[in-house]
Write a protein that holds these residues in place. Structure first.
Motif, PDB file in Angstrom:
ATOM      1  N   ALA A 243       0.803  -1.224   0.000  1.00 55.68           N
ATOM      2  CA  ALA A 243       0.000   0.000   0.000  1.00 55.68           C
ATOM      3  C   ALA A 243       0.830   1.265   0.000  1.00 55.68           C
ATOM      4  O   ALA A 243       0.300   2.356  -0.255  1.00 55.68           O
ATOM      5  CB  ALA A 243      -0.938  -0.005   1.213  1.00 55.68           C
ATOM      6  N   THR A 244       2.131   1.130   0.260  1.00 57.38           N
ATOM      7  CA  THR A 244       2.997   2.312   0.200  1.00 57.38           C
ATOM      8  C   THR A 244       2.917   2.980  -1.166  1.00 57.38           C
ATOM      9  O   THR A 244       3.037   4.206  -1.278  1.00 57.38           O
ATOM     10  CB  THR A 244       4.453   1.918   0.498  1.00 57.38           C
ATOM     11  OG1 THR A 244       4.513   1.197   1.727  1.00 57.38           O
ATOM     12  CG2 THR A 244       5.342   3.138   0.591  1.00 57.38           C
ATOM     13  N   GLN A 245       2.700   2.187  -2.217  1.00 58.10           N
ATOM     14  CA  GLN A 245       2.616   2.741  -3.572  1.00 58.10           C
ATOM     15  C   GLN A 245       1.532   3.816  -3.675  1.00 58.10           C
ATOM     16  O   GLN A 245       1.789   4.917  -4.182  1.00 58.10           O
ATOM     17  CB  GLN A 245       2.343   1.621  -4.580  1.00 58.10           C
ATOM     18  CG  GLN A 245       2.093   2.082  -6.004  1.00 58.10           C
ATOM     19  CD  GLN A 245       3.319   2.703  -6.639  1.00 58.10           C
ATOM     20  OE1 GLN A 245       4.441   2.299  -6.372  1.00 58.10           O
ATOM     21  NE2 GLN A 245       3.106   3.686  -7.513  1.00 58.10           N
ATOM     22  N   ILE A 246       0.336   3.530  -3.207  1.00 59.32           N
ATOM     23  CA  ILE A 246      -0.739   4.526  -3.331  1.00 59.32           C
ATOM     24  C   ILE A 246      -0.655   5.587  -2.240  1.00 59.32           C
ATOM     25  O   ILE A 246      -1.140   6.706  -2.422  1.00 59.32           O
ATOM     26  CB  ILE A 246      -2.127   3.845  -3.322  1.00 59.32           C
ATOM     27  CG1 ILE A 246      -2.332   3.038  -2.036  1.00 59.32           C
ATOM     28  CG2 ILE A 246      -2.289   2.960  -4.543  1.00 59.32           C
ATOM     29  CD1 ILE A 246      -3.733   2.486  -1.892  1.00 59.32           C
ATOM     30  N   GLN A 247      -0.038   5.272  -1.112  1.00 57.85           N
ATOM     31  CA  GLN A 247       0.133   6.276  -0.065  1.00 57.85           C
ATOM     32  C   GLN A 247       1.086   7.375  -0.511  1.00 57.85           C
ATOM     33  O   GLN A 247       0.888   8.555  -0.197  1.00 57.85           O
ATOM     34  CB  GLN A 247       0.646   5.615   1.210  1.00 57.85           C
ATOM     35  CG  GLN A 247      -0.368   4.696   1.882  1.00 57.85           C
ATOM     36  CD  GLN A 247       0.261   3.794   2.934  1.00 57.85           C
ATOM     37  OE1 GLN A 247       1.474   3.860   3.184  1.00 57.85           O
ATOM     38  NE2 GLN A 247      -0.552   2.943   3.558  1.00 57.85           N
ATOM     39  N   GLN A 248       2.123   6.996  -1.263  1.00 57.81           N
ATOM     40  CA  GLN A 248       3.125   7.979  -1.685  1.00 57.81           C
ATOM     41  C   GLN A 248       2.859   8.551  -3.068  1.00 57.81           C
ATOM     42  O   GLN A 248       3.208   9.702  -3.339  1.00 57.81           O
ATOM     43  CB  GLN A 248       4.523   7.343  -1.647  1.00 57.81           C
ATOM     44  CG  GLN A 248       4.979   6.969  -0.250  1.00 57.81           C
ATOM     45  CD  GLN A 248       6.395   6.401  -0.242  1.00 57.81           C
ATOM     46  OE1 GLN A 248       7.001   6.139  -1.276  1.00 57.81           O
ATOM     47  NE2 GLN A 248       6.930   6.206   0.953  1.00 57.81           N
ATOM     48  N   GLN A 249       2.272   7.771  -3.963  1.00 60.32           N
ATOM     49  CA  GLN A 249       2.087   8.215  -5.346  1.00 60.32           C
ATOM     50  C   GLN A 249       0.619   8.361  -5.747  1.00 60.32           C
ATOM     51  O   GLN A 249       0.343   8.918  -6.808  1.00 60.32           O
ATOM     52  CB  GLN A 249       2.774   7.231  -6.311  1.00 60.32           C
ATOM     53  CG  GLN A 249       4.288   7.204  -6.197  1.00 60.32           C
ATOM     54  CD  GLN A 249       4.956   8.286  -7.016  1.00 60.32           C
ATOM     55  OE1 GLN A 249       4.393   9.360  -7.180  1.00 60.32           O
ATOM     56  NE2 GLN A 249       6.144   8.016  -7.523  1.00 60.32           N
ATOM     57  N   GLY A 250      -0.279   7.826  -4.955  1.00 60.51           N
ATOM     58  CA  GLY A 250      -1.702   7.923  -5.280  1.00 60.51           C
ATOM     59  C   GLY A 250      -2.168   6.790  -6.175  1.00 60.51           C
ATOM     60  O   GLY A 250      -1.363   6.175  -6.892  1.00 60.51           O
ATOM     61  N   PRO A 251      -3.473   6.499  -6.181  1.00 58.93           N
ATOM     62  CA  PRO A 251      -4.002   5.407  -7.014  1.00 58.93           C
ATOM     63  C   PRO A 251      -3.748   5.602  -8.502  1.00 58.93           C
ATOM     64  O   PRO A 251      -3.633   4.633  -9.250  1.00 58.93           O
ATOM     65  CB  PRO A 251      -5.501   5.419  -6.702  1.00 58.93           C
ATOM     66  CG  PRO A 251      -5.618   6.100  -5.372  1.00 58.93           C
ATOM     67  CD  PRO A 251      -4.523   7.120  -5.342  1.00 58.93           C
ATOM     68  N   GLY A 252      -3.658   6.852  -8.945  1.00 56.46           N
ATOM     69  CA  GLY A 252      -3.430   7.113 -10.367  1.00 56.46           C
ATOM     70  C   GLY A 252      -2.085   6.648 -10.867  1.00 56.46           C
ATOM     71  O   GLY A 252      -1.872   6.567 -12.084  1.00 56.46           O
ATOM     72  N   SER A 253      -1.153   6.345  -9.960  1.00 58.10           N
ATOM     73  CA  SER A 253       0.185   5.913 -10.381  1.00 58.10           C
ATOM     74  C   SER A 253       0.205   4.482 -10.894  1.00 58.10           C
ATOM     75  O   SER A 253       1.165   4.069 -11.554  1.00 58.10           O
ATOM     76  CB  SER A 253       1.156   6.042  -9.208  1.00 58.10           C
ATOM     77  OG  SER A 253       0.820   5.131  -8.166  1.00 58.10           O
ATOM     78  N   LEU A 254      -0.830   3.695 -10.593  1.00 57.41           N
ATOM     79  CA  LEU A 254      -0.807   2.281 -10.955  1.00 57.41           C
ATOM     80  C   LEU A 254      -0.791   2.076 -12.459  1.00 57.41           C
ATOM     81  O   LEU A 254      -0.151   1.152 -12.971  1.00 57.41           O
ATOM     82  CB  LEU A 254      -2.007   1.560 -10.336  1.00 57.41           C
ATOM     83  CG  LEU A 254      -2.098   1.572  -8.804  1.00 57.41           C
ATOM     84  CD1 LEU A 254      -3.267   0.715  -8.343  1.00 57.41           C
ATOM     85  CD2 LEU A 254      -0.798   1.083  -8.181  1.00 57.41           C
ATOM     86  N   GLN A 255      -1.504   2.934 -13.190  1.00 56.77           N
ATOM     87  CA  GLN A 255      -1.536   2.793 -14.645  1.00 56.77           C
ATOM     88  C   GLN A 255      -0.152   2.972 -15.241  1.00 56.77           C
ATOM     89  O   GLN A 255       0.318   2.156 -16.042  1.00 56.77           O
ATOM     90  CB  GLN A 255      -2.499   3.821 -15.240  1.00 56.77           C
ATOM     91  CG  GLN A 255      -2.770   3.633 -16.725  1.00 56.77           C
ATOM     92  CD  GLN A 255      -3.632   2.419 -16.984  1.00 56.77           C
ATOM     93  OE1 GLN A 255      -4.781   2.372 -16.598  1.00 56.77           O
ATOM     94  NE2 GLN A 255      -3.071   1.425 -17.641  1.00 56.77           N
ATOM     95  N   ALA A 256       0.518   4.062 -14.852  1.00 56.70           N
ATOM     96  CA  ALA A 256       1.853   4.319 -15.392  1.00 56.70           C
ATOM     97  C   ALA A 256       2.847   3.259 -14.932  1.00 56.70           C
ATOM     98  O   ALA A 256       3.739   2.855 -15.689  1.00 56.70           O
ATOM     99  CB  ALA A 256       2.325   5.712 -14.961  1.00 56.70           C
TER     100      ALA A 256
END
Length: 550
Positions: A243-256
């Motif tokens: 979950a650190t991914q969306i905590q630091q970059q936000g849910p929109g980062s998953l696509q990129a």
């Protein structure tokens, strides 16, 4: 021509001492992600420790056992005490050596092994050439009446041949700050493939190398990590991150992030990546829904100035405006064209050229052939300012300081992503190729150069450089009475190409390696390599220049 031979140069013949070579081949299964051996190769079995072996024999045996990665380097761990075998981290890196290690003892239990390091690969697969010996410290201990290593340096040591057999190049993909272009970076990973996808994923999440990081961005969060092993379904791979991914970059980062991973995993057969967040089944993204990314491909047809016409050689229409009359009128000897226009060089003057407009003089003091990015920024060096580069666009001038100790620049060229600059410097009869990150401000204006990444030294005075692929550079140098051409992979291997057999005045690369590399003969011929021979294009009169397409 290549003075400092790349560490990964493969040998044609090997006499195996202390190991057994077993053929180990298997075809890649078409239509599924490759999670097995990718290429034909050798599996090396190291010798286990012998009864009553001396401390030196144990140390040398341990260093030699790095050739056997099976079962988590179980043979190498036999040379260690039970506690050290649990602690030792072989994945911490690789030293690629020249010649055998030299062991010396400060006491009965304290030893040092000196290794002549050709190159080093860190835990993330990034390769650098240290240019100096490495001193490895060991502590010895009697265990059950046998000498074992109680403290060993992490990582493994390999000869250049074994490195070439056990490791393969892969490209991690970062993005330009505007997220429109891919910027590849070469990394090296073991070809044992059950761990390969995970190693690539972890390296991408760790981010770009220090030298490149100022010029690129990544969608992986700084502290994000992979959760579990990736799951495979045909050519689709599902990667779970915490979950650190969306905590630091936000849910929109998953696509990129899914797109970066898909590009980076192509070499193992992946065509689609789905990224999901651990514990959040509602959050996922697929690379299949991502917008297309510019990978730096250009028209493979050479673009030449034939009389007063700038035209591609080959069938099909050109997408580049014919500014041949202008190039011919100013006596241009080189031309680099991007999306917004191009920069020509006359030997002393750099000129900006756009179709339908009068040429604009950038500098009448140009010491080097200029290079241009797709936004119209030109980089060149002026004779009156040898310790800086000039960045120019639409009359605006920005000065970029060169790294301390930079020698005389004889050639330079931007990669097509605009994030990396290849620079050739000359000192006496040797040439050095450096690749520096272009650091830009929020508006895309070049602001500074990053710390340069050095490539192997070359014999001879280099006179031209060109990007012949996304990670490959070709260099032209004078060696005796023959033109010498070498290709250098940034972070990878080097190759001496066959001599053209005629004087050569310029090189121009495409985007597909040596197959799209062209040379301009001093007699105006257009040369290309076919097999091991350079041949001139038929039916083409003397040409004035070959244009570089950005």
């Amino acid at each position: 021509m290549i003075r400092s031979v790349a560490a990964i140069a493969a040998a044609a013949v090997l006499v195996l001492t202390g190991c057994v070579a077993i053929p180990d081949s298997g075809a890649v299964t078409e239509g599924v992600v490759d999670v097995s051996e990718q290429e034909n190769g050798l599996v090396f079995l190291a010798q286990e420790p012998e009864e009553g072996a001396t401390q030196e024999q144990i140390i040398l045996g341990f260093l030699s056992a790095g050739i056997s990665p099976d079962d988590d380097f179980s043979i190498a761990r036999e040379f260690l005490t039970r506690d050290e075998a649990q602690r030792w981290q072989p994945d911490a890196g690789v030293i690629v050596r020249a010649g055998p290690p030299e062991v010396s003892f400060g006491s009965e239990t304290q030893a040092t092994a000196v290794v002549a390091a050709l190159s080093e690969v860190d835990a993330g697969g990034a390769l650098r050439r240290p240019g100096e010996d490495r001193m490895l410290e060991f502590e010895m201990l009697l265990q059950d009446g046998q000498w074992r290593i109680a403290a060993a340096p992490d990582g493994i040591v390999l000869s250049s041949f074994h490195f070439a057999e056990l490791f393969r190049m892969h490209a991690l993909h970062w993005m330009t700050p505007d997220a429109t272009r891919s910027v590849p970076e070469v990394r090296w990973f073991e070809r044992t493939a059950t761990t390969l996808p995970s190693r690539i994923i972890d390296a991408l999440l760790d981010g770009p190398s220090t030298w490149l990081s100022p010029a690129v961005v990544t969608s992986g969060a700084a502290d994000a990590s992979r959760v579990g092993e990736p799951r495979v379904d045909g050519t689709t791979m599902t990667v779970t991150v915490d979950a650190t991914q969306i905590q630091q970059q936000g849910p929109g980062s998953l696509q990129a992030l899914s797109q970066q991973l898909a590009l980076s995993l192509r070499t193992v057969g992946v065509r689609e990546v789905i990224v999901e967040i651990s514990g959040r089944p509602d959050l996922s993204a697929s690379s299949a829904a991502s917008p297309p990314i510019d990978l730096g491909a250009v028209d493979p047809r050479p673009l030449v100035l034939d009389g007063a016409s700038l035209r591609p050689i080959g069938a099909g229409a050109s997408t580049i405006e014919d500014v041949g009359p202008t190039l011919s009128a100013i006596g241009a000897t080189s031309y680099t064209v991007g999306a917004e226009g191009g920069v020509a060089h006359t030997g002393t003057t750099a000129v900006w050229i756009e179709a339908g407009a009068d040429p604009v003089t950038i500098s009448a003091d140009a010491a080097s052939v200029g290079t241009v990015d797709d936004s119209g920024w030109v980089l060149l060096q002026e004779r009156s300012a040898p310790q800086r580069l000039l960045a120019w666009r639409d009359g605006e001038r920005v000065e970029l300081g060169l790294p301390p100790g930079t020698g005389r620049i004889t050639a330079m060229e931007l990669a097509r992503d605009g994030s990396r600059l290849a620079i050739v410097t000359v000192d006496g009869d040797a040439s050095q190729v450096l690749v520096a990150a272009i650091v830009r401000d929020a508006e895309g204006r070049p602001a500074s150069l990053g710390e340069p990444y050095p490539l192997p030294l070359l014999d001879g005075v280099a006179t031209d450089v060109t990007w012949s692929g996304p990670t490959q550079i070709a260099v032209l140098a004078a060696g005796g009475d023959q033109a010498q051409i070498a290709t250098l992979v940034v972070g990878g291997d080097s190759e001496q190409l066959p001599q053209p057999g005629v004087p050569v005045q310029a090189l121009v690369g495409g985007s597909e390696g040596t197959s799209t590399l062209r040379a301009l003969g001093a007699d105006g011929s257009l040369l290309s390599q076919r097999g091991r021979v350079w041949t001139a294009a038929d039916g083409l009169g003397p040409i004035s220049l070959i244009a570089t397409q950005q």
